[in-house]
Write an enzyme that holds these catalytic residues in place. Structure first.
Site, PDB file in Angstrom:
ATOM      1  N   ILE A 317       0.892  -1.160   0.000  1.00 59.50           N
ATOM      2  CA  ILE A 317       0.000   0.000   0.000  1.00 59.50           C
ATOM      3  C   ILE A 317       0.932   1.212   0.000  1.00 59.50           C
ATOM      4  O   ILE A 317       1.484   1.581   1.043  1.00 59.50           O
ATOM      5  CB  ILE A 317      -0.945   0.006   1.220  1.00 59.50           C
ATOM      6  N   PRO A 318       1.175   1.810  -1.169  1.00 60.59           N
ATOM      7  CA  PRO A 318       2.349   2.686  -1.382  1.00 60.59           C
ATOM      8  C   PRO A 318       2.211   4.121  -0.882  1.00 60.59           C
ATOM      9  O   PRO A 318       2.167   5.077  -1.663  1.00 60.59           O
ATOM     10  CB  PRO A 318       2.491   2.658  -2.904  1.00 60.59           C
ATOM     11  N   CYS A 319       2.206   4.293   0.442  1.00 61.30           N
ATOM     12  CA  CYS A 319       2.144   5.649   0.983  1.00 61.30           C
ATOM     13  C   CYS A 319       3.431   6.426   0.712  1.00 61.30           C
ATOM     14  O   CYS A 319       3.462   7.649   0.881  1.00 61.30           O
ATOM     15  CB  CYS A 319       1.824   5.615   2.475  1.00 61.30           C
ATOM     16  N   HIS A 320       4.492   5.723   0.263  1.00 63.35           N
ATOM     17  CA  HIS A 320       5.731   6.433  -0.077  1.00 63.35           C
ATOM     18  C   HIS A 320       5.581   7.289  -1.332  1.00 63.35           C
ATOM     19  O   HIS A 320       6.445   8.119  -1.624  1.00 63.35           O
ATOM     20  CB  HIS A 320       6.886   5.432  -0.264  1.00 63.35           C
ATOM     21  N   ARG A 321       4.489   7.107  -2.076  1.00 58.74           N
ATOM     22  CA  ARG A 321       4.270   7.866  -3.307  1.00 58.74           C
ATOM     23  C   ARG A 321       3.545   9.189  -3.062  1.00 58.74           C
ATOM     24  O   ARG A 321       3.188   9.879  -4.006  1.00 58.74           O
ATOM     25  CB  ARG A 321       3.484   7.016  -4.314  1.00 58.74           C
TER      26      ARG A 321
END
Length: 353
Positions: A317-321
């Site tokens: 779940i790419p919260c780094h984006r």
């Protein structure tokens, strides 16, 4: 922390020149002229004394702006289980119903003390505790498919039903019969180019994937157990095995989308925010403001940021984006340098494809 003791710096520099394996994981050498950091055994050309500084952890080297060396791969190899530990873990996985004794370890040329020290340092539990959890997980899986308690107890290596029941309840907090209709949270460990991670799963899917040095991780474990009303024990299942394969492929630049099942209970708002995170394309960035607008709640920027912070499944779940409106990196539980690395990793592999 940055090492400032002059005598220790000299000691570490000599160990770096000698490629002394005893110092693996003890220090991380940052080379000022290349902005790369290494472990003690790196085969690369050695820097001059005045061009190197030493850190206690690889995260501190990352935070100082250094990148992992591609030769010695410090974030992987410094935390990789040594061969003896790998052999010990293999013995457990190949013999899940058998208690592996010190004598058996020695018969396989494994030093029990080495195994015990590694488990205490990297898992926070003893090797025997890990074994018990693994055996109880195996018993749990057999009970779930209908095997009776007595046969399960004896097949798992227990000499009495009472001994099995006591250990089972101590670990899962339920008796064998009661737990048949319940679930547990399994936890395992994987190594990545950015350091080791813990991965948790129920029968429904992955519920946590975090770097082991994330702040407040133990609190996160407690909250997860309380929210799901389940216990965490060491073990693995098909979801964990699949997630490990997919994460490995991601770091190799071979995977841009994940298919492993997820189980991420939360509020309706959190679910909406996490679903929006999963819609951000690989290699692309968005802002908290744009994310709020995307869920038709343009004034909920702070609430969106908070929900991102409650995401327990990093990378998948790419919260780094998600970045700030001014283009700055903000709010990543694994550390901003890891966030920067992940963004650059995806950018590079997007361009290659």
């Amino acid at each position: 922390m940055l090492i400032t003791n002059v005598e220790k710096i000299k000691q570490y520099y000599q160990a770096l020149l000698a490629k002394d394996a005893h110092y693996i994981g003890i220090f991380y050498a940052g080379v000022k002229t290349t902005s790369i950091f290494c472990i003690a055994t790196c085969r690369a050309k050695k820097p001059k004394f005045e061009n190197v500084e030493f850190f206690s952890t690889f995260k501190e080297a990352l935070d100082a702006g250094y990148r992992p060396c591609k030769i010695c791969k410090p974030t992987e190899n410094a935390n990789e289980a040594p061969p003896e530990v790998v052999k010990a873990i293999t013995l457990i996985t190949q013999n899940p119903k058998t208690k592996i004794s010190d004598t058996q370890l020695k018969e396989h040329q494994i030093t029990p003390e080495t195994v015990r020290r590694w488990f205490k340092k990297h898992y926070g539990i003893t090797f025997q505790s890990y074994q018990r959890m693994y055996r109880i997980n195996h018993a749990f899986q057999e009970l779930k498919i209908g095997k009776n308690v007595i046969n399960t107890a004896y097949d798992t290596g227990y000499e009495s039903l009472s001994g099995f029941g006591y250990t089972y309840k101590k670990i899962t907090k339920n008796s064998p019969l009661i737990s048949i209709n319940q679930d547990i949270i399994l936890i395992n460990r994987l190594t990545t180019p950015l350091g080791p991670m813990f991965i948790c799963s129920t029968n429904q899917g992955i519920c946590l994937l975090e770097f082991v040095d994330r702040r407040m991780l133990e609190t996160e474990f407690e909250q997860l157990q309380k929210q799901l009303k389940l216990q965490i024990i060491f073990g693995d299942n098909q979801h964990i095995k699949q997630a490990k394969e997919e994460i490995t492929e991601y770091f190799q630049g071979k995977r841009q989308h994940f298919s492993v099942n997820l189980y991420t209970p939360g509020t309706d708002f959190q679910q909406t925010v996490w679903d929006s995170l999963k819609q951000i394309p690989y290699g692309k960035l968005t802002t908290y403001k744009a994310q709020a607008e995307n869920i038709n709640n343009p004034h909920a920027i702070r609430a969106v940021a908070n929900a991102n912070g409650f995401n327990r499944v990093a990378i998948i779940i790419p919260c780094h984006r998600v970045i700030g409106s001014n283009g700055e990196l903000m709010g990543y539980g694994g550390g901003l340098e890891r966030k920067r690395w992940l963004i650059e990793h995806e950018k590079n592999h997007t361009n290659q494809n």
